[in-house]
Design a protein around this motif. Structure first.
Motif, PDB file in Angstrom:
ATOM      1  N   TYR A 429      48.129  35.047  43.433  1.00 21.08           N
ATOM      2  CA  TYR A 429      46.844  35.338  44.062  1.00 21.08           C
ATOM      3  C   TYR A 429      46.015  34.066  43.990  1.00 21.08           C
ATOM      4  O   TYR A 429      45.741  33.557  42.896  1.00 21.08           O
ATOM      5  N   ILE A 430      45.629  33.507  45.182  1.00 17.79           N
ATOM      6  CA  ILE A 430      44.951  32.218  45.268  1.00 17.79           C
ATOM      7  C   ILE A 430      43.490  32.429  45.630  1.00 17.79           C
ATOM      8  O   ILE A 430      43.165  33.175  46.584  1.00 17.79           O
ATOM      9  N   ILE A 431      42.587  31.771  44.870  1.00 18.70           N
ATOM     10  CA  ILE A 431      41.159  31.770  45.186  1.00 18.70           C
ATOM     11  C   ILE A 431      40.788  30.335  45.538  1.00 18.70           C
ATOM     12  O   ILE A 431      40.790  29.455  44.661  1.00 18.70           O
ATOM     13  N   SER A 432      40.485  30.079  46.807  1.00 18.25           N
ATOM     14  CA  SER A 432      40.119  28.747  47.259  1.00 18.25           C
ATOM     15  C   SER A 432      38.609  28.571  47.174  1.00 18.25           C
ATOM     16  O   SER A 432      37.849  29.520  47.380  1.00 18.25           O
ATOM     17  N   ASN A 433      38.182  27.322  46.861  1.00 16.58           N
ATOM     18  CA  ASN A 433      36.759  26.974  46.789  1.00 16.58           C
ATOM     19  C   ASN A 433      36.015  27.989  45.929  1.00 16.58           C
ATOM     20  O   ASN A 433      35.087  28.668  46.369  1.00 16.58           O
ATOM     21  N   ILE A 434      36.447  28.070  44.670  1.00 19.00           N
ATOM     22  CA  ILE A 434      35.959  29.092  43.762  1.00 19.00           C
ATOM     23  C   ILE A 434      34.471  28.922  43.478  1.00 19.00           C
ATOM     24  O   ILE A 434      33.958  27.800  43.467  1.00 19.00           O
ATOM     25  N   ARG A 435      33.796  30.112  43.278  1.00 14.76           N
ATOM     26  CA  ARG A 435      32.370  30.112  42.980  1.00 14.76           C
ATOM     27  C   ARG A 435      32.170  30.738  41.601  1.00 14.76           C
ATOM     28  O   ARG A 435      33.058  31.394  41.039  1.00 14.76           O
ATOM     29  N   SER A 436      30.948  30.592  41.107  1.00 14.25           N
ATOM     30  CA  SER A 436      30.657  31.144  39.778  1.00 14.25           C
ATOM     31  C   SER A 436      30.749  32.669  39.768  1.00 14.25           C
ATOM     32  O   SER A 436      31.096  33.265  38.745  1.00 14.25           O
ATOM     33  N   ASP A 437      30.508  33.331  40.909  1.00 10.97           N
ATOM     34  CA  ASP A 437      30.585  34.787  40.936  1.00 10.97           C
ATOM     35  C   ASP A 437      32.025  35.295  40.955  1.00 10.97           C
ATOM     36  O   ASP A 437      32.274  36.501  40.946  1.00 10.97           O
ATOM     37  N   HIS A 438      33.024  34.368  40.999  1.00 12.00           N
ATOM     38  CA  HIS A 438      34.425  34.766  40.876  1.00 12.00           C
ATOM     39  C   HIS A 438      34.825  34.993  39.419  1.00 12.00           C
ATOM     40  O   HIS A 438      35.924  35.480  39.147  1.00 12.00           O
ATOM     41  N   SER A 439      33.965  34.672  38.520  1.00 13.23           N
ATOM     42  CA  SER A 439      34.276  34.883  37.109  1.00 13.23           C
ATOM     43  C   SER A 439      34.484  36.356  36.832  1.00 13.23           C
ATOM     44  O   SER A 439      33.836  37.232  37.437  1.00 13.23           O
ATOM     45  N   GLY A 440      35.427  36.701  35.877  1.00 14.62           N
ATOM     46  CA  GLY A 440      35.675  38.099  35.504  1.00 14.62           C
ATOM     47  C   GLY A 440      37.116  38.288  35.092  1.00 14.62           C
ATOM     48  O   GLY A 440      37.899  37.344  34.994  1.00 14.62           O
ATOM     49  N   GLN A 441      37.536  39.611  34.839  1.00 15.66           N
ATOM     50  CA  GLN A 441      38.883  39.957  34.390  1.00 15.66           C
ATOM     51  C   GLN A 441      39.727  40.393  35.586  1.00 15.66           C
ATOM     52  O   GLN A 441      39.316  41.230  36.389  1.00 15.66           O
ATOM     53  N   TYR A 442      40.964  39.826  35.667  1.00 10.47           N
ATOM     54  CA  TYR A 442      41.905  40.119  36.761  1.00 10.47           C
ATOM     55  C   TYR A 442      43.151  40.744  36.154  1.00 10.47           C
ATOM     56  O   TYR A 442      43.627  40.314  35.084  1.00 10.47           O
ATOM     57  N   LYS A 443      43.708  41.795  36.843  1.00  7.56           N
ATOM     58  CA  LYS A 443      44.895  42.497  36.367  1.00  7.56           C
ATOM     59  C   LYS A 443      45.979  42.449  37.424  1.00  7.56           C
ATOM     60  O   LYS A 443      45.739  42.685  38.614  1.00  7.56           O
ATOM     61  N   CYS A 444      47.238  42.137  36.966  1.00  2.73           N
ATOM     62  CA  CYS A 444      48.389  42.233  37.886  1.00  2.73           C
ATOM     63  C   CYS A 444      49.196  43.468  37.484  1.00  2.73           C
ATOM     64  O   CYS A 444      49.449  43.702  36.288  1.00  2.73           O
ATOM     65  N   LYS A 445      49.601  44.297  38.497  1.00  2.00           N
ATOM     66  CA  LYS A 445      50.341  45.532  38.275  1.00  2.00           C
ATOM     67  C   LYS A 445      51.713  45.384  38.916  1.00  2.00           C
ATOM     68  O   LYS A 445      51.822  45.085  40.102  1.00  2.00           O
ATOM     69  N   THR A 446      52.822  45.528  38.085  1.00  2.74           N
ATOM     70  CA  THR A 446      54.199  45.407  38.596  1.00  2.74           C
ATOM     71  C   THR A 446      54.852  46.784  38.577  1.00  2.74           C
ATOM     72  O   THR A 446      54.675  47.562  37.626  1.00  2.74           O
ATOM     73  N   GLU A 447      55.695  47.107  39.645  1.00  2.00           N
ATOM     74  CA  GLU A 447      56.246  48.449  39.778  1.00  2.00           C
ATOM     75  C   GLU A 447      57.515  48.425  40.619  1.00  2.00           C
ATOM     76  O   GLU A 447      57.593  47.756  41.651  1.00  2.00           O
ATOM     77  N   ASN A 448      58.612  49.109  40.143  1.00  2.00           N
ATOM     78  CA  ASN A 448      59.779  49.425  40.975  1.00  2.00           C
ATOM     79  C   ASN A 448      60.129  50.895  40.771  1.00  2.00           C
ATOM     80  O   ASN A 448      59.383  51.631  40.089  1.00  2.00           O
ATOM     81  N   GLU A 449      61.281  51.314  41.324  1.00  2.00           N
ATOM     82  CA  GLU A 449      61.585  52.735  41.244  1.00  2.00           C
ATOM     83  C   GLU A 449      61.929  53.214  39.841  1.00  2.00           C
ATOM     84  O   GLU A 449      61.992  54.412  39.568  1.00  2.00           O
ATOM     85  N   LEU A 450      62.117  52.221  38.908  1.00  2.00           N
ATOM     86  CA  LEU A 450      62.460  52.587  37.545  1.00  2.00           C
ATOM     87  C   LEU A 450      61.239  52.661  36.642  1.00  2.00           C
ATOM     88  O   LEU A 450      61.331  53.151  35.507  1.00  2.00           O
ATOM     89  N   GLY A 451      60.012  52.151  37.099  1.00  2.00           N
ATOM     90  CA  GLY A 451      58.830  52.189  36.266  1.00  2.00           C
ATOM     91  C   GLY A 451      57.836  51.110  36.637  1.00  2.00           C
ATOM     92  O   GLY A 451      57.980  50.417  37.653  1.00  2.00           O
ATOM     93  N   GLN A 452      56.735  50.945  35.793  1.00  2.00           N
ATOM     94  CA  GLN A 452      55.711  49.939  36.072  1.00  2.00           C
ATOM     95  C   GLN A 452      55.220  49.327  34.756  1.00  2.00           C
ATOM     96  O   GLN A 452      55.431  49.860  33.672  1.00  2.00           O
ATOM     97  N   ASN A 453      54.445  48.173  34.900  1.00  2.00           N
ATOM     98  CA  ASN A 453      53.883  47.473  33.744  1.00  2.00           C
ATOM     99  C   ASN A 453      52.749  46.579  34.230  1.00  2.00           C
ATOM    100  O   ASN A 453      52.715  46.203  35.418  1.00  2.00           O
ATOM    101  N   ASN A 454      51.726  46.245  33.324  1.00  2.00           N
ATOM    102  CA  ASN A 454      50.544  45.478  33.718  1.00  2.00           C
ATOM    103  C   ASN A 454      50.319  44.302  32.769  1.00  2.00           C
ATOM    104  O   ASN A 454      50.811  44.280  31.641  1.00  2.00           O
ATOM    105  N   SER A 455      49.447  43.359  33.255  1.00  2.00           N
ATOM    106  CA  SER A 455      48.984  42.245  32.411  1.00  2.00           C
ATOM    107  C   SER A 455      47.644  41.781  32.984  1.00  2.00           C
ATOM    108  O   SER A 455      47.420  41.834  34.215  1.00  2.00           O
ATOM    109  N   THR A 456      46.701  41.330  32.099  1.00  2.00           N
ATOM    110  CA  THR A 456      45.382  40.887  32.542  1.00  2.00           C
ATOM    111  C   THR A 456      45.114  39.459  32.110  1.00  2.00           C
ATOM    112  O   THR A 456      45.723  38.939  31.142  1.00  2.00           O
ATOM    113  N   VAL A 457      44.130  38.820  32.838  1.00  2.00           N
ATOM    114  CA  VAL A 457      43.707  37.469  32.524  1.00  2.00           C
ATOM    115  C   VAL A 457      42.236  37.340  32.883  1.00  2.00           C
ATOM    116  O   VAL A 457      41.764  37.986  33.841  1.00  2.00           O
ATOM    117  N   THR A 458      41.449  36.539  32.105  1.00  4.59           N
ATOM    118  CA  THR A 458      40.018  36.358  32.351  1.00  4.59           C
ATOM    119  C   THR A 458      39.783  35.004  33.005  1.00  4.59           C
ATOM    120  O   THR A 458      40.279  33.971  32.545  1.00  4.59           O
TER     121      THR A 458
END
Length: 921
Positions: A429-458
């Protein structure tokens, strides 16, 4: 002129006294010695006891005046007299040479002039080298051969011989070196020497011949032969003479000839046994070698026992097959990690982490080959990780990439959320020409037919200071003594540090800067600088205080390197309030106005000091700058300190002058060869080879210029030599040309010729011609060439006239019988000379006439020596007594004129024989 008689006295004394107390004994009489060795001649001598020995020496000339070898430069350093002045006359000669081969004599004299003796015959010395002799240079191995150490003469001493082969000492001390059964290792260069002597014979080559040994077959490779290679089979066999025929066979079939058999693009069917047959004129031999063609693994195949659908808990077999020679070793790898060996690899109770590519590697020492198979195990997402492309330091305007990674089979679908709001999909996930209001917590969600899992980054967006502003507490009208507060405000992340500057000079820190009791010199521009790790920004504040010009600076637009023809700008800067008027002066002369003064097409006379004058109604100030116009060397001049007349040995100074800016480097060259540097080049103790053209080269980085001067060194004549046109054999009446040659500068203008012992010159000119030469002109001549610098004498040359035909003809006619009669007459005459000295002068002419007439009556030459000695003796017409005889020999004129004839004549103490001779007549 009648020749002297003393030689006759020598002959007579040897005959009379050899058995009466006089004599020399040598041991041995013949010596054969090696070159460079030391020879000792044992010698003893005797003489009547009433005589006292005054001089002893050895000589190699049987003449009237033999040379003393101890004073001869060819012998003086090598000859050592071992005897005494009593009876021992032994001598030692070291480092003998071929030129020493000669007959040597011992000579001694006594305190009485007539008491002289030379030992005849003398000792003969032969000097020889060594040489190795043999029956032939070629010998069959196993046969016998004899080498002999030969010398030109038989060595005097009993000798122990030393033999060498290729400079190595052999264990044999005989003159003959016998090799009863020659081996090939006996071949080489043989030389011999004699123990105790450093002389060694020249080497003689011994060549041992033999038929071929067992051939040695080598393969061009180390033995590893691969299909397609080019293979050389090389056959070598030690033999002498060398092998002249090589033959190759494969299983008894002829396949080629020559010592090398080449197989190009070899195939496996070339394997087998090869035989090489070698032959020379003495015999033949053969040897075999086996050729084995190898190849690396090929046709490799890896396979899986399952159909390809594999789940956790299954058991899987991986199989590998290949062809190779020699057989290949098989190894299994998973993503380059070794996991097993052998053609079968079994995985029991398989897990998802067993998924991947498996490679079977087949290898022998000739090479390797691989085959791969892929193992696929399904599983749900795990090990999910969200990360930011940056290290965490993110600034506004950056482009930031958020990455989500996970493990799953089949691959998982990925979604991105910001505070539960969907913002994108995909693992990136690319954020071009980032601004101060882009600050915050981001989560990626992974999923296939056998299950799912997540991870976050600030995401934390940083930015440099902005909206920086400075304000003054006062209304702007500031007078001396006021107190002024300067305030700075800004926005930034992280918060900024504040610094204050006045005209770029740091004056304080903090968001408020206070100036108490302000003065006019504090007027100017103030600014605050807001800075954090990501950047900085300034604000302006201006405090306006009026003041006269200051900090005046005059500068030149150029870097300082200004050359004639350039265009130069002189710039004047200053600080003042209100602004100042600017004027330009050169050495107090007004030349222009304005802050820039332009000089186009500048010349060297523009150099000098320029002043810019700044002035307002509050006052004035000045600044100066110096203009330096550069130019390459010109008006170059080279000169010599001397007036031009220079003689060898003088000290000469060459001076080079020029004009240039910057000053030029000066180099000196002689005919393009560098000889020195600096404006002065000094040649001390000058020589003639210093003559020539010298160039001074002046150079700075703008250019160069040259000037040359010629140096002519004068010198007086040298290398003076005199040559004779004749070969040296000159007969009376010949014309002789003497030529004088020399080197000089300037050329010789006067040649003078002199004869030894005469003070006045005898001729002039480069060639001195003596016409109708006769014996009275014989002597030593030399020339003296002269120029305006000086003169030099040549070495003397001797010119001697060969005797005329009449005397030689008379001497040639003496017979043996007549010689005996003359000898008796002279003996009587000599013995009686002492008793009737007054009769000698009247009798000499008669004796001379009688002897001459008798000589003319015969054609024999046997008594030539006796007659010649008689004629010489009769020259001395003033001889009366033995004392007078000694006076005559003391006469310098006679000594000079007849030294070569009289020096070894034995004068007798009792000369009564002369009286008897006159009485008999």
């Amino acid at each position: 002129m009648a020749p002297p008689l003393p030689l006759i006295l020598l002959l007579m004394i040897q005959g009379v006294y050899s058995d009466d107390g006089w004599g020399v004994t040598y041991s041995p009489l013949h010596i054969c010695a090696l070159r460079d060795s030391t020879v000792t001649i044992n010698c003893s001598y005797k003489y009547p006891t009433r005589y006292k020995i005054t001089e002893v020496f050895w000589t190699n000339t049987d003449s009237s005046d033999p040379p003393n070898l101890s004073k001869d430069s060819k012998y003086s350093e090598r000859i050592q007299y071992l005897g005494d002045k009593q009876h021992d006359c032994s001598v030692r000669l070291t480092d003998v040479r071929h030129t020493d081969s000669h007959e040597y004599y011992f000579r001694f004299t006594t305190h009485i002039e007539s008491g002289k003796w030379i030992g005849r015959p003398g000792v003969t010395l032969d000097v020889t080298d060594l040489q190795v002799e043999s029956e032939g240079e070629r010998v069959m191995e196993g046969h016998s051969v004899t080498l002999t150490c030969e010398s030109r003469c038989s060595l005097t001493d009993t000798s122990t011989f030393i033999w060498f082969r290729n400079t190595q000492t052999l264990n044999d001390t005989n003159k003959k070196l016998i090799l009863p059964s020659v081996r090939r290792e006996n071949a080489g260069d043989y030389s011999c020497a004699v123990q105790g002597h450093k002389l060694t014979s020249p080497p003689r080559r011994l060549n041992v011949i033999y038929p071929p040994d067992d051939p040695v077959i080598s393969i061009s490779s180390s033995g590893v032969i691969v299909e397609g290679d080019s293979v050389n089979l090389t056959c070598s066999s030690e033999s002498n003479p060398p092998v002249h025929n090589y033959s190759w066979f494969k299983e008894e079939t002829s396949v080629g000839s020559g010592n090398i058999y080449i197989i190009s693009n070899i195939k496996s069917d070339h394997s087998g046994e090869y035989k090489c047959k070698t032959e020379n004129e003495l015999g033949q031999n053969n040897s075999t070698v086996t050729l084995n063609v190898l190849y690396p693994p090929r046709n490799v195949s890896a396979s899986i026992s399952s159909s390809g659908v594999i789940v956790e808990g299954d058991s899987v077999t991986l199989t590998c097959s290949s062809e190779s020679n020699p057989p290949a070793n098989i190894s299994w790898f998973k993503e380059e990690a070794f996991v097993g060996s052998g053609n079968i690899y079994i995985i029991s109770n398989i897990r998802s982490d067993h998924s991947g590519q498996y490679k079977c590697k087949t290898e022998n020492y000739l090479g390797q080959n691989n085959s791969t198979v892929t193992l696929n195990v399904l599983y749900p997402p795990r090990n999910v990780s969200a990360s930011i492309s940056s290290s965490g330091v993110i600034v506004e305007g950056d482009s930031v990439t958020l990455t989500c990674s996970s493990e799953s089979n089949p691959p998982a679908n990925i979604s991105w959320f910001k505070e539960e709001t969907f913002v994108g999909s995909g693992n990136i996930y690319i954020i071009s020409n980032i601004r101060s209001d882009h600050s915050g917590q981001y989560k990626c969600k992974t999923e296939n037919e056998l299950g799912q899992n997540n991870s976050t980054v600030t995401l934390n967006v940083l930015y440099p200071p902005r909206n920086v502003s400075a304000s003054i507490s006062s209304s702007g009208v500031i007078v001396e003594g006021d107190s002024v507060n300067l305030t700075c405000s800004s926005e930034s992340n992280p918060p900024a540090n504040i610094s204050w500057f006045k005209e770029e000079a740091f004056v304080g820190s903090g968001n408020i800067y206070i100036i108490s009791n302000i003065r006019s010199d504090l007027s100017g521009q103030y600014k605050c600088k807001a800075i954090n790790n990501h950047g900085h920004k300034y604000s302006a504040v201006t405090l306006n205080v009026l003041y006269h010009p200051r900090n005046v600076t005059a500068s030149i637009s150029s870097s300082g390197v200004i050359v004639e023809g350039d265009s130069v700008n002189l710039t004047c800067s200053s600080e003042s309030n209100p602004p100042a008027n600017i004027s330009w002066f050169k050495e107090e002369t007004f030349v222009g106005s304005g802050n820039i003064y332009i000089i186009s097409n500048i010349r060297s006379d523009h150099s000098g000091q320029y002043k810019c004058k700044t002035e307002n109604y509050l006052g004035q100030n000045n600044s100066t700058v110096t203009l330096n116009v550069l130019y390459p060397p010109r008006n170059v001049s080279a000169s010599i300190s001397s007036s031009g007349v220079i003689v060898e040995g003088d000290s000469v100074t060459l001076t080079c002058s020029s004009e240039s800016n910057p000053p030029a480097n000066i180099s000196w060259f002689k005919e393009e060869t560098f000889v020195g540097s600096g404006n002065i080049f000094i040649i001390s103790n000058i020589r003639s080879d210093h003559s020539g053209q010298y160039k001074c080269k002046t150079e700075n980085y703008l250019g160069q210029n040259n000037s040359t001067v010629t140096l002519n060194v004068l010198y007086p004549p040298r290398n003076v030599s005199t040559s004779i046109s004749s070969s040296g054999v000159i007969v009376e009446g010949d014309s002789v040309n003497l030529t004088c040659s020399s080197e000089s500068n300037p050329p010789v203008h006067i040649y003078s010729w002199f004869k030894e012992n005469q003070t006045s010159s005898v001729g002039s000119g480069q060639t001195f011609i003596i016409s109708n030469f006769n014996s009275s002109l014989s002597g030593w001549f030399y020339c003296v060439p002269q120029n305006e610098v000086g003169s030099q004498r040549s070495a003397s040359v001797s010119i001697t006239v060969k005797g005329g035909g009449n005397v030689l003809h008379v001497v040639a006619g003496v017979t043996a019988g007549c010689g005996g009669l003359i000898f008796i007459l002279i003996v009587v005459f000599v013995w009686k000379c002492k008793h009737r000295p007054d009769d000698i002068r009247h009798a000499q002419d008669d004796i001379y006439s009688t002897v001459t007439n008798r000589v003319l009556e015969t054609e024999s030459r046997d008594s030539e020596e006796i007659l010649y000695a008689t004629v010489r003796f009769l020259r001395f017409k003033d001889v009366k007594t033995s004392e007078e005889t000694e006076d005559v020999y003391e006469n310098p004129t006679l000594q000079q004129h007849d030294a070569s004839e009289r020096s070894d004549v034995h004068m007798m103490e009792d000369q009564s024989v002369i009286y008897s001779t006159l009485k008999y007549k």
